[in-house]
Design an enzyme around this catalytic site. Structure first.
Site, mmCIF file in Angstrom:
data_model
loop_
_atom_site.group_PDB
_atom_site.id
_atom_site.type_symbol
_atom_site.label_atom_id
_atom_site.label_comp_id
_atom_site.label_asym_id
_atom_site.label_seq_id
_atom_site.Cartn_x
_atom_site.Cartn_y
_atom_site.Cartn_z
ATOM 1 N N PRO A 164 0.706 -1.332 -0.168
ATOM 2 C CA PRO A 164 -0.410 -0.185 -0.424
ATOM 3 C C PRO A 164 0.347 1.088 -0.183
ATOM 4 C CG PRO A 164 0.241 -0.620 2.047
ATOM 5 C CD PRO A 164 0.778 -1.451 1.331
ATOM 6 N N HIS A 197 4.220 -4.210 6.387
ATOM 7 C CA HIS A 197 5.460 -4.050 6.587
ATOM 8 C C HIS A 197 6.321 -4.388 5.570
ATOM 9 C CE1 HIS A 197 6.871 -8.068 7.777
ATOM 10 N NE2 HIS A 197 5.518 -7.465 8.777
ATOM 11 N N ALA A 198 7.695 -3.731 5.349
ATOM 12 C CA ALA A 198 8.993 -4.383 4.381
ATOM 13 C C ALA A 198 9.049 -6.226 4.460
ATOM 14 C CB ALA A 198 9.322 -3.264 4.570
ATOM 15 N N GLY A 222 6.367 -1.442 -6.855
ATOM 16 C CA GLY A 222 7.068 -1.143 -7.829
ATOM 17 C C GLY A 222 8.547 -2.867 -7.647
ATOM 18 N N ASP A 223 9.198 -2.059 -8.219
ATOM 19 C CA ASP A 223 10.720 -3.052 -8.228
ATOM 20 C C ASP A 223 11.021 -4.268 -7.196
ATOM 21 O OD1 ASP A 223 10.794 -2.547 -11.072
ATOM 22 O OD2 ASP A 223 11.760 -0.503 -11.112
ATOM 23 N N GLU A 228 11.417 -8.009 -3.503
ATOM 24 C CA GLU A 228 10.681 -9.364 -2.568
ATOM 25 C C GLU A 228 10.683 -10.501 -2.617
ATOM 26 O OE1 GLU A 228 7.734 -7.867 1.489
ATOM 27 O OE2 GLU A 228 9.317 -5.741 0.565
ATOM 28 N N SER A 266 7.348 2.998 -8.280
ATOM 29 C CA SER A 266 7.598 4.815 -8.597
ATOM 30 C C SER A 266 8.308 4.755 -9.773
ATOM 31 C CB SER A 266 9.511 5.333 -7.651
ATOM 32 O OG SER A 266 8.500 5.174 -6.303
ATOM 33 N N THR A 267 9.204 2.939 -10.488
ATOM 34 C CA THR A 267 10.539 3.174 -11.356
ATOM 35 C C THR A 267 9.709 1.610 -12.138
ATOM 36 O OG1 THR A 267 12.019 3.706 -9.683
ATOM 37 C CG2 THR A 267 12.567 3.132 -12.144
ATOM 38 N N ASP A 513 18.218 -3.697 -7.617
ATOM 39 C CA ASP A 513 17.384 -3.134 -7.925
ATOM 40 C C ASP A 513 16.675 -2.593 -6.751
ATOM 41 O OD1 ASP A 513 18.130 -5.468 -9.489
ATOM 42 O OD2 ASP A 513 16.655 -6.581 -8.467
HETATM 43 C C1 LIG Z 1 19.014 15.852 -17.316
HETATM 44 C C2 LIG Z 1 18.055 14.111 -17.163
HETATM 45 C C3 LIG Z 1 18.862 12.362 -17.284
HETATM 46 C C4 LIG Z 1 17.887 11.726 -17.140
HETATM 47 C C5 LIG Z 1 18.434 10.603 -17.140
HETATM 48 C C6 LIG Z 1 17.760 8.868 -16.837
HETATM 49 C C7 LIG Z 1 18.273 7.929 -16.402
HETATM 50 C C8 LIG Z 1 17.133 7.303 -15.747
HETATM 51 C C9 LIG Z 1 17.699 5.949 -16.016
HETATM 52 C C10 LIG Z 1 16.927 5.321 -15.445
HETATM 53 C C11 LIG Z 1 17.449 4.009 -14.606
HETATM 54 C C12 LIG Z 1 16.580 2.807 -14.000
HETATM 55 C C13 LIG Z 1 17.202 1.959 -13.565
HETATM 56 C C14 LIG Z 1 16.258 1.207 -12.675
HETATM 57 C C15 LIG Z 1 16.416 0.835 -11.164
HETATM 58 C C16 LIG Z 1 15.406 0.562 -10.198
HETATM 59 O O1 LIG Z 1 16.277 -1.409 -9.881
HETATM 60 C C17 LIG Z 1 15.255 0.985 -9.130
HETATM 61 C C18 LIG Z 1 14.277 0.455 -8.662
HETATM 62 O O2 LIG Z 1 12.890 1.180 -8.981
HETATM 63 N N1 LIG Z 1 15.270 2.362 -8.899
HETATM 64 C C19 LIG Z 1 15.912 3.561 -8.687
HETATM 65 O O3 LIG Z 1 17.149 3.807 -8.514
HETATM 66 C C20 LIG Z 1 15.368 4.512 -9.575
HETATM 67 C C21 LIG Z 1 16.837 5.358 -9.983
HETATM 68 C C22 LIG Z 1 16.218 6.735 -10.772
HETATM 69 C C23 LIG Z 1 17.204 7.429 -11.326
HETATM 70 C C24 LIG Z 1 16.665 9.010 -11.809
HETATM 71 C C25 LIG Z 1 18.262 9.567 -12.482
HETATM 72 C C26 LIG Z 1 17.580 10.849 -12.780
HETATM 73 C C27 LIG Z 1 18.865 11.828 -12.946
HETATM 74 C C28 LIG Z 1 18.572 13.022 -13.101
HETATM 75 C C29 LIG Z 1 19.679 14.176 -13.082
HETATM 76 C C30 LIG Z 1 19.170 15.526 -13.412
HETATM 77 C C31 LIG Z 1 20.409 16.234 -14.199
HETATM 78 C C32 LIG Z 1 20.314 17.756 -14.086
HETATM 79 C C33 LIG Z 1 21.052 18.274 -14.804
HETATM 80 C C34 LIG Z 1 20.708 20.072 -14.878
HETATM 81 N N1 LIG Z 2 2.874 -2.268 4.139
HETATM 82 C C1 LIG Z 2 4.738 -1.775 4.120
HETATM 83 N N2 LIG Z 2 5.539 -0.383 4.442
HETATM 84 C C2 LIG Z 2 6.188 -0.209 4.236
HETATM 85 N N3 LIG Z 2 7.203 -0.974 3.318
HETATM 86 C C3 LIG Z 2 6.943 -1.468 2.937
HETATM 87 C C4 LIG Z 2 5.523 -1.909 2.600
HETATM 88 N N4 LIG Z 2 5.299 -3.228 2.128
HETATM 89 C C5 LIG Z 2 6.132 -3.411 0.868
HETATM 90 N N5 LIG Z 2 7.020 -2.383 1.740
HETATM 91 C C6 LIG Z 2 8.969 -2.260 0.845
HETATM 92 O O1 LIG Z 2 8.370 -1.030 0.549
HETATM 93 C C7 LIG Z 2 9.559 -0.821 -0.781
HETATM 94 C C8 LIG Z 2 8.955 -0.183 -1.918
HETATM 95 O O2 LIG Z 2 8.051 -1.129 -1.937
HETATM 96 P P1 LIG Z 2 8.197 -0.799 -3.906
HETATM 97 O O3 LIG Z 2 9.197 -1.519 -4.563
HETATM 98 O O4 LIG Z 2 6.460 -1.457 -4.502
HETATM 99 O O5 LIG Z 2 7.418 0.674 -4.277
HETATM 100 P P2 LIG Z 2 9.098 1.892 -5.065
HETATM 101 O O6 LIG Z 2 9.753 1.572 -4.098
HETATM 102 O O7 LIG Z 2 7.955 3.433 -4.797
HETATM 103 O O8 LIG Z 2 8.644 2.183 -6.350
HETATM 104 P P3 LIG Z 2 9.598 1.014 -7.347
HETATM 105 O O9 LIG Z 2 11.075 0.453 -6.593
HETATM 106 O O10 LIG Z 2 9.859 0.980 -8.776
HETATM 107 O O11 LIG Z 2 10.932 2.138 -7.687
HETATM 108 C C9 LIG Z 2 10.075 -2.428 -0.695
HETATM 109 O O12 LIG Z 2 11.678 -1.956 -0.494
HETATM 110 C C10 LIG Z 2 9.369 -3.182 -0.039
HETATM 111 O O13 LIG Z 2 9.975 -4.022 0.707
#
Ligand SMILES: CCCCCCCCCCCCC/C=C/[C@@H](O)[C@H](CO)NC(=O)CCCCCCCCCCCCCCC
Ligand SMILES: Nc1ncnc2c1ncn2[C@@H]1O[C@H](COP(=O)(O)OP(=O)(O)OP(=O)(O)O)[C@@H](O)[C@H]1O
Ligand SMILES: [Ca+2]
Length: 544
Positions: A164, A197-198, A222-223, A228, A266-267, A513
């Site tokens: 949730p 909970h987590a 999400g991821d 999990e 979120s991702t 992840d």
């Molecule tokens: C200028 C824009 C550049 C945008 C570049 C975007 C590249 C994004 C690549 C995303 C890759 C995600 C890989 C997935 C990882 C997941 O297992 C993990 C769990 O959900 N998510 C994250 O770690 C979440 C990771 C989220 C990372 C977000 C990074 C955002 C970077 C922003 C940089 C801004 C610079 C601006 C300078 C003016």
């Molecule tokens: N009931 C809960 N209360 C608090 N945390 C929880 C609960 N259930 C799961 N979680 C934890 O919440 C964390 C985030 O969850 P989830 O991956 O679903 O979303 P997110 O982080 O927003 O998305 P993403 O991983 O795609 O970026 C996970 O690490 C999970 O272990």
């Protein structure tokens, strides 16, 4: 395609027009029978009017004898008899039938099926056929039901975990409003657990869940939630089969249950990279039709101790720092990644260390290919006859070390960190981004969002590997590597000792992840295991 024997063929009424409706083991088709006098108003009911792509095998031809349609039996979701009286009571969805038609065709049945919409989206569509006789109507319903029962890959009982608090905290609403009605339509029974909970889902799967009762497990989140589920199921399977998870060389035993993802995080990179879109309805429909896709699982060890599994990104440096910072800002929801991403970009820390890796030389295909691997669009992989090559070692200062076991495509970067990474080839793409200027790093990041090649820069290299190790430079002893205890102390010491280091800390964290690992020195092995995702297409990769 081989011609299939017809199971049923009848002339049925669809809205105001007569259609030749036919069913074989593969296809349900309906073709308009041309009449001299065309229907005056309303238009025939056909679900693909507004420029959608057609369902698998579906054709809509307009020949001399009128429009024809077809839907694959494997993409029929349900069939039900209709109470025609209630249908003709105007509910806003159906138009009132002309008196003559209802009198002549008083029985009806509705077929719900997958409609392919735009950008990989799937939707549920209905078509209602009217029959002259009740017996014929029942025969159609029964025959289609028999066909659906014969589809053995479809799940009947599912165990669903909802986080949730993931993403925008909409998991429960998404499930109740968009997914549960589709599971009910497809006669899938569910046991739903809203996590408290987590690690609730992980621990429940690992120890308590009566897995024999289910055909699959589904996570709404999400991821992190998917991770999990992987940990719960994989750990339980290894324990039950006497596999020692702490040994980096041990082969994982695949588990029999499939995992489906309803994206509510979120991702949502695992969902997006496999299905092509993070859309709850699309994922629910993939689950219902029983689609499956094996995927790579990397096991991460430190000093012969198992740490975690990874299926998408293992990132040190930039993505580790973004995650560590963003965890303190969970209250911001998905925007926390942009905020922490911007902040981490400005801090511009680099990390020194040694990366050793075992290149995957026994496959064709490289991370620089122009091909894209999503479930259903899999490029066949070929084994080369001989395995050659040994470990390679690279020392340096890195802004980021990323291992992408799949493309890691997500809404922020629709092509992902490694666009040509394969879902199930037993390899991970190791991306090394060396120390460079902020401007160049920004150019590299921006290329993730455009058609330009993010690897075509002289400070970036990418290798397709089977295993890799990372050792940070300031790694004096293994016991010293508990980051939480020693990270800060080492940071200040190194800054004192190395005034020219631009105050870069000794260690970053590994983003596994979306979870932070407690060690910087790790050893990673990648294997393909049939941990099928339910929310995918049916085409299986040629995995190694
Ligand atoms: C200028 C824009 C550049 C945008 C570049 C975007 C590249 C994004 C690549 C995303 C890759 C995600 C890989 C997935 C990882 C997941 O297992 C993990 C769990 O959900 N998510 C994250 O770690 C979440 C990771 C989220 C990372 C977000 C990074 C955002 C970077 C922003 C940089 C801004 C610079 C601006 C300078 C003016
Ligand atoms: N009931 C809960 N209360 C608090 N945390 C929880 C609960 N259930 C799961 N979680 C934890 O919440 C964390 C985030 O969850 P989830 O991956 O679903 O979303 P997110 O982080 O927003 O998305 P993403 O991983 O795609 O970026 C996970 O690490 C999970 O272990
Ligand atoms: Ca891979």
């Amino acid at each position: 395609m081989e011609k299939q024997p017809r199971l049923l063929a009848s002339q049925l009424l669809l809205k105001n027009s007569l259609f030749e409706v036919s069913l074989n083991r593969v296809l349900l088709t309906w073709k308009e029978i041309a009449t001299k006098k065309k229907r005056v108003s309303g238009g025939i009911h056909h679900p693909f009017k507004v420029g959608f792509c057609f369902p698998k095998f579906l054709r809509r031809d307009k020949g001399e004898s009128g429009t024809s349609h077809g839907v694959s039996v494997s993409e029929i979701l349900a069939v039900r008899e209709l109470d025609v009286d209630s249908e003709t009571k105007d509910d806003g969805r159906w138009q009132k039938m002309p008196q003559k038609s209802t009198e002549a065709y008083p029985y009806a049945f509705t077929v719900s099926y997958v409609e392919r919409a735009w950008q990989h989206r799937w939707r549920c569509s209905d078509v209602t056929f009217h029959c002259l006789e009740g017996a014929l109507c029942q025969q159609w319903v029964q025959t289609i039901r028999e066909q659906l029962t014969a589809l053995t890959s479809r799940p009947k009982h599912l165990l669903v975990y909802i986080n949730p608090y993931g993403g925008k905290q909409q998991g429960e609403r998404i499930y109740e409003q968009k997914v549960a009605p589709l599971f009910t339509l497809a006669s899938i029974s569910t046991h739903v657990i809203v996590t408290e909970h987590a690690n609730h889902a992980r621990d429940h799967l690992r120890t308590e869940a009566e897995l024999k009762k289910y055909d699959g497990v589904v996570c709404v989140g999400g991821d992190g939630m998917f991770s999990e589920m992987v940990h719960g199921l994989v750990s339980r399977t290894q324990r039950d089969n006497g596999v020692d998870q702490n040994s980096p060389e041990e082969k994982l035993v695949p588990c029999t249950l499939r995992i489906g993802i309803i994206p509510a995080g979120s991702t949502d990179c695992i969902c997006y990279a496999t299905v092509g879109i993070n859309d709850p309805v699309t994922s629910a429909l993939h689950i219902i039709v029983g689609d499956a896709q094996p995927m790579d699982v990397c096991s991460v060890h430190h000093n012969n101790t198992f740490l975690r599994y990874s299926v998408s990104l293992l990132g040190y440096g930039f993505y580790g720092d973004v995650l560590a910072d963003s965890e303190r800002k969970r209250w911001m929801g998905p925007a926390r990644y942009d905020f922490s991403g911007f902040k981490t970009f400005l801090t511009h820390h680099y990390y020194e260390g040694t990366v050793s890796f075992l290149p995957a030389t026994d496959i064709l295909g490289t991370p620089r290919d122009k091909t894209r691997c999503r479930a259903g669009y899999h490029q066949p992989l070929f084994l080369l006859p001989e395995y050659k090559g040994g470990w390679r070692v690279i020392r340096g200062k890195f802004l980021a070390i990323n291992a992408a076991s799949m493309s890691c495509a997500c809404p922020r970067s629709p092509k992902g960190l490694s666009p040509a990474a394969h879902l199930a080839d037993g390899t991970t793409d190791l991306i090394l981004v060396r120390k460079c200027s902020r401007f160049n790093f920004l150019r590299h990041l921006l290329r993730h969002t455009s058609k330009y090649d993010q690897f075509d820069m002289n400070f970036v290299e990418v290798h397709r590997v089977r295993r890799f190790r990372f050792t940070p430079r300031y790694c004096q002893s293994d016991s010293e590597l508990d980051l939480r205890e020693n990270g800060k102390r080492l940071f200040s010491q190194i800054c004192r000792d190395h005034p020219a280091c631009s105050c870069s800390p000794a260690y970053s964290s590994w983003n596994c992840d979306g979870e932070i690992l407690p060690h910087a020195a790790i050893e990673v092995g990648c294997v393909t295991t049939p941990y099928n995702l339910l929310c995918k297409y049916t085409v299986h990769s040629e995995s190694i």
